[in-house]
Scaffold this active site. Structure first.
Site, PDB file in Angstrom:
ATOM      1  N   TYR D 137       3.424  -8.827  -0.725  1.00 54.74           N
ATOM      2  CA  TYR D 137       4.191  -8.816  -1.972  1.00 54.74           C
ATOM      3  C   TYR D 137       5.545  -9.478  -1.732  1.00 54.74           C
ATOM      4  O   TYR D 137       6.316  -9.048  -0.879  1.00 54.74           O
ATOM      5  CB  TYR D 137       4.351  -7.357  -2.401  1.00 54.74           C
ATOM      6  CG  TYR D 137       5.171  -7.092  -3.642  1.00 54.74           C
ATOM      7  CD1 TYR D 137       5.409  -8.057  -4.597  1.00 54.74           C
ATOM      8  CD2 TYR D 137       5.695  -5.822  -3.856  1.00 54.74           C
ATOM      9  CE1 TYR D 137       6.153  -7.775  -5.730  1.00 54.74           C
ATOM     10  CE2 TYR D 137       6.431  -5.532  -4.994  1.00 54.74           C
ATOM     11  CZ  TYR D 137       6.675  -6.517  -5.925  1.00 54.74           C
ATOM     12  OH  TYR D 137       7.416  -6.238  -7.042  1.00 54.74           O
ATOM     13  N   LYS D 165       1.025 -11.226  -3.921  1.00 55.83           N
ATOM     14  CA  LYS D 165       1.668 -10.975  -5.208  1.00 55.83           C
ATOM     15  C   LYS D 165       3.019 -11.665  -5.202  1.00 55.83           C
ATOM     16  O   LYS D 165       3.853 -11.420  -4.330  1.00 55.83           O
ATOM     17  CB  LYS D 165       1.852  -9.464  -5.428  1.00 55.83           C
ATOM     18  CG  LYS D 165       2.591  -9.114  -6.716  1.00 55.83           C
ATOM     19  CD  LYS D 165       2.708  -7.607  -6.893  1.00 55.83           C
ATOM     20  CE  LYS D 165       3.657  -7.235  -8.015  1.00 55.83           C
ATOM     21  NZ  LYS D 165       3.997  -5.783  -7.975  1.00 55.83           N
TER      22      LYS D 165
END
Lengths: 293, 293, 293, 293
Positions: D137, D165
Site C-alpha cells: 500500500y 494499492k
C-alpha cells in the site's frame, strides 16, 4: 516572559538495542553519561534520535527512568512523550513528571492530518494533566504536521506550554516566530544544518544529537554566539557543517550509531526496519569525522 | 581567488513608467540618484525590481545608459542583461559593457526547463563575448530554473563568471555553496528576509530593493556584520523584517512604487499586467513604514 | 453553452530554425502540411512546442501568416499570442485575428507572480480588443502561474473566453473544472500523459505535439473515446504512453525535432539555449519509436 | 500472472468508539454487516478509515476477529496490519492469517524515512512469516513514505506480495505501474477522487470508505466500467465526486462518522485527538448527501 529552563546545547541520546532488538538500558545509561560529561546543557531522552515511536509503553518508561537516574540532576532533562493518541500522550507525560523530568517535549503526530483545533485540544489536555513545562515541537518531516507561527502563538497561551522547538529547516520560520511572538519567546532549533542561522535569529538553544560525536565543536558554536563573536561562530559552524548535513541526510539514529562505532564507542543495534548505514556511507562518515579531529 | 567588485548593499532601482506605460527615463535617473546618495555600495539597474523582462530592447538600452550617466562612477554598476535566448543575452551584455557597466548579472530564464549543459553553454557563450565580470543569478521563483551548487561550481570555472547571487530563500543553499566552493567564493544574497542569515553565512553583499525605502536600516545591518557585532545585527534585522517580508510577499516593483508614494516621492506607474497595490495592502504598508521612522 | 470550435486532436507544429537560428518559414509550412494531412482536427501554431516566447515580434507574425496560408481553411487554427505584457498580447491577438485565426490561445506568463485580479484584467483587456474566441491556457510548469478553477470560472464570464486548456498534469483539476463549471464547459487537455484520463473526464480535445510523430495512434485514441469504447481507448493509450512520457520528460521541441529526424523528416535546428537531445536520449527515442511501427 | 483475490469495490469500515473512546466491537459488527449487505466485493478492516495506528495491539486483534466473524466468508477480507516496527507487523500479520483473513494490507510507515532496502526487507520479513497474500500500500499522505514504481516492482518479486494499492492521488503513477509492471499487475486505487481515472487506467478495484454512505453509486461506477460503458461511468462518477472530494478533504473517519449520523445510522465516537466535524462542515456534508438521494 515565560521561563526557559533550557539553553545552549540540549543533547539527544540514541536508544540502543541489543542483538535481539531489545532496548539495552545499561548501554543507554553509558551513552547518557558521555553526553553529560561532554558538557551538554541539557539531556533529551526519547526524541527522534531516541526512536520514541518505535518503542512500547514499557520501554519508554524504562528509558525515561534510566535517563533520570543517570543524569541525576546535573543538568535538566527534557523527556519526549509524543504519541498518536491524546490518551497515551497524557499517560507518558504524567509518567515523565513523576519520574522527575524537568519538562516534556511534545510533537503532534499525524496519521490523519489534524486541524489546528485538534492540535490545540491535544496540547491543552496534556498540559492540564501535568505541572511541568511543555516544549511544543514542530517537525513536519517526521511528525507529518506543520504548525504555523499562528498556531504556535495560540499554543503558548496554554500556561505550561513555554517553549517551542522548530525543525522545519527554514530559518524564515524562526524569524516569523520571533516577529509574531516577541523577543522573549523561548524558541529552540532542531534542524542541525541551521545551527548558525538559528542562533543568529535568536534561538535560545540547539536540540541536537551531534554531541554524541562532536561535543566540542557544538559547545564552541554556542560559546561564540554567547560571546557575540559572529566571525568565530561562522568559522566553527562551517567546520562541523559536513557532519550536520550528513546526519540529516542519512537519519540521526543510523548516523549516530555508525559514528560511535567509528569512534570506538559501543552503540548496540537498531530496531527494524531501521538498518545500519551501508559500507559506502560508513566510509563517507569515517572521512567526515577524520577531518574533525 | 576571484575578485569581487561588489560588497555591502547593492541597491536595485525600479523602472518607472509614465501614464501611458512608457519608460520614464528622467524619473528613473532621479530614483537612481536617491539610491547613490543614500549610501548604497552599488547600483543594479534592470534587475527583477527593474522589471527587465517586461521591457523592449530599446528600453533596456536606454535604462542602462541612463544608469551609467547618473551614477557616473561614484559606485560600481551591475547591469541586468538576462534574456530567454542566448543571442539576445549576448547582445545586451555587449551593450552593457560598451556603456561602461562594471559587471552584468545573468539569470538563466526558463520557458522550457534547461539542462545543466544548456545553462552552461548559455553562460559560456555570453562570457566569451564580453570582458567584464558576470554575476550568475539563481532565482527559481522568477526565472523558473534552479541552479544547484554543483552547477554553480561549474559556472565559476568560466573565467569571467566571478560572482553568485542566491535568491532561493533557503539559507542552507548558501551553506552548501560555501562548503562546496570554498571560503573565497563571492556569493551575494538576493532574498530580502534572509539578509541576516546570509551575512551570518558569509555573504559578501545583499542585493536589495529595500534601500529605495529604508536605506539607513539596510546600511546599519551591513555595518553591524562588518563590525562582528551579532547582537546589533540581530536587533537591526528584526526592525526591518516586517517590511522585507511584505516586499517579497506582494512583489518588489509594486511595493517599492507604493512605498515611495507613501514617502512622498514620485514613482510613476507600473506596466500592465502588473498593477498597483490595493487599498488594504497600501494601508498595511503605510503602517509598516510608520513604525520604522 | 459557449461554442467550442475545437474538438479531438489539436496538433502543435514546432517552429524550425535554420543553421543560423533564423526561423525557417518554408520548412514550417511543410511541417504544418504533414499535420493537416495526417488527420489533425485543428492546428495550433506558436504554442509551447512552437517556442513562442523565444521569437521576436516579426517572427511571430510571419509564423502566424504562414500557418494560415498553409492550412487554408481545411481545419480551424488556434494561434498562440501569449506575451509577458498586456500591450504586446493585445498586439499579437489583433494580428492573429486579422490574419484569419479562428481563435487565440493565451497563457498568463509570469516573471512576477500575478494576482487573480491582474490575470483577469489581462484577459479582459485582450478580449475586448478582438472578436474571435480565446482559449485560456493553464500551465504552471512553463508559464509560472497556476490558475485555480475559481479563477478560470471567472475568466469564462468574459464573453469571448470560451475554452480552457489544462496542462497541470493533474486530472483532478479537470474533475474540479467540470464540477465547478458544469457539463458544458469546453475544456481541453494539454498534458500528454493524461490523454486517456482527460478524455475519460470529459475533455473535448487533446492539444498535443505528438501528431508530428504518431498521428495514427493519437487519432485512434480519440476515436475509441468517441465510440464509448473504454477498453480500446485503454489499449491504444498504453501503446503510446512511453512516447508521451518521454516527450514531456525531455521537452517537446527537443523531442519532436529529434523524432522527425529519426523518421527521416527534415526538422531544422533549435534556437539556443535550447539544444538537441544527446546521443543517449536520441537512442532511447529511436527505440521507443521503433516499437510503435 | 499473480492471482488477484480482490476486484471491484473493497469497502473500508470505520472503527467506532464508545463515549469513553473505547472500541465498540458490537457497533463495528453492525457497520460491517451494512457494508456486506450493500454489495461490497470485499471488506477491509483496520485501514486508514479504521484508524489502525490509533489502536492498541489488543484492540487490533479484537477488530480483526470481529470482522472475520461478521463477514463469515461471504466476501474476502483484507486485514490492515501496518506497524512502525517490523516485529509488530509480523505479529499482526500472523494474527490476521490465523484469524482467517484472505490477505493483509501493509503500508510502510515512516517516522524516520526508510530506504528502499529497508522497505524491501520489511515486506520480505513479513511475507516469509505468513502464507496469505500481501497488498503493498502506497500512501505518502498518511504513511509518510512514497514507494516508486521501481520499488513496487521489486516488492512484487516477493512471492506472496501480489497486489498494489496506490493512493498518491496521481493517476500518472498508475500509468507508470502498468507500463513498468505489465498488463497483468493487480493494482488497486485508494484515492477516492481518482476512481474513474483509475478504472480507466486499468485498476482492478477501488479501495474505499464511500460504501458506508453511497454504496449504490460506488457499485454502479464499477459496473459501468465492467460493461465498457465510458459515458455511463463518467456520468455516475461526476454524481458522486462532490462527496469523494469532501471525504478526502476532511478526513475519512470524520466524514464517514458524520455522514452515518446524518443518515440516521449510529456511528459512535472518535478517538482523540481526532474530533468530529464542526457545524459548518456537517451542514456542507448534509447538503452534499441530500443531492445524492
Amino acid at each position: 516572559m515565560k521561563e526557559a529552563i533550557f539553553k545552549g546545547i540540549i543533547a539527544y541520546p540514541i536508544t540502543p538495542f541489543d542483538v535481539n532488538e531489545k532496548v539495552d538500558i545499561s548501554l543507554f545509561k553509558t551513552l547518557v553519561e558521555r553526553l553529560v560529561q561532554s558538557g551538554a546543557n541539557g539531556i533529551a531522552p526519547l526524541g527522534s534520535t531516541g526512536v520514541l515511536p518505535y518503542l512500547s509503553d514499557e520501554e519508554k518508561e524504562a528509558v525515561t527512568e534510566a535517563a533520570m537516574q543517570q543524569v541525576s540532576g546535573r543538568v535538566p532533562v527534557l523527556a519526549g512523550v509524543s504519541c498518536l493518541t491524546t490518551e497515551r500522550t497524557v499517560y507518558h507525560a504524567k509518567f515523565a513528571e513523576k519520574a522527575g523530568a524537568n519538562a516534556v517535549m511534545i510533537l503532534p503526530m499525524s496519521y490523519w492530518k489534524l486541524s489546528d483545533d485538534e492540535i490545540f485540544r491535544h496540547y491543552n489536555t496534556v498540559a492540564k494533566a501535568i505541572s511541568i513545562p511543555i516544549m511544543a515541537y514542530n517537525n513536519p518531516a517526521t511528525g507529518g504536521l506543520d504548525m504555523s507561527p499562528v498556531l504556535l502563538k495560540r499554543l503558548l497561551q496554554i500556561p505550561n506550554v513555554t517553549m517551542i522547538k522548530e525543525s522545519t529547516g527554514d530559518v524564515q520560520r524562526m524569524h516569523s516566530l520571533r516577529k509574531e511572538l516577541g523577543e522573549e519567546v523561548a524558541f529552540y532549533n532542531g534542524s542541525n544544518p541551521l545551527a548558525l542561522a538559528a542562533f543568529a535569529a535568536g534561538a535560545k538553544g540547539w536540540c541536537t544529537a551531534a554531541p554524541n560525536l562532536i561535543p566540542g565543536l557544538n559547545n564552541k558554536l554556542f560559546e561564540a554566539v554567547a560571546n557575540n563573536n559572529l566571525k568565530e561562530a561562522q568559522d566553527v559552524f562551517y567546520k562541523q557543517l559536513g557532519l550536520l548535513q550528513f546526519m540529516v541526510g542519512k537519519g540521526l539514529p543510523r548516523v549516530i550509531k555508525a559514528g560511535l562505532n567509528i569512534q570506538g564507542v559501543e552503540s548496540g543495534y537498531l530496531r527494524s526496519p531501521l538498518a545500519v548505514l551501508g559500507d559506502e556511507e560508513t566510509a563517507q562518515l569515517k572521512q567526515i569525522l577524520a577531518t574533525l579531529n
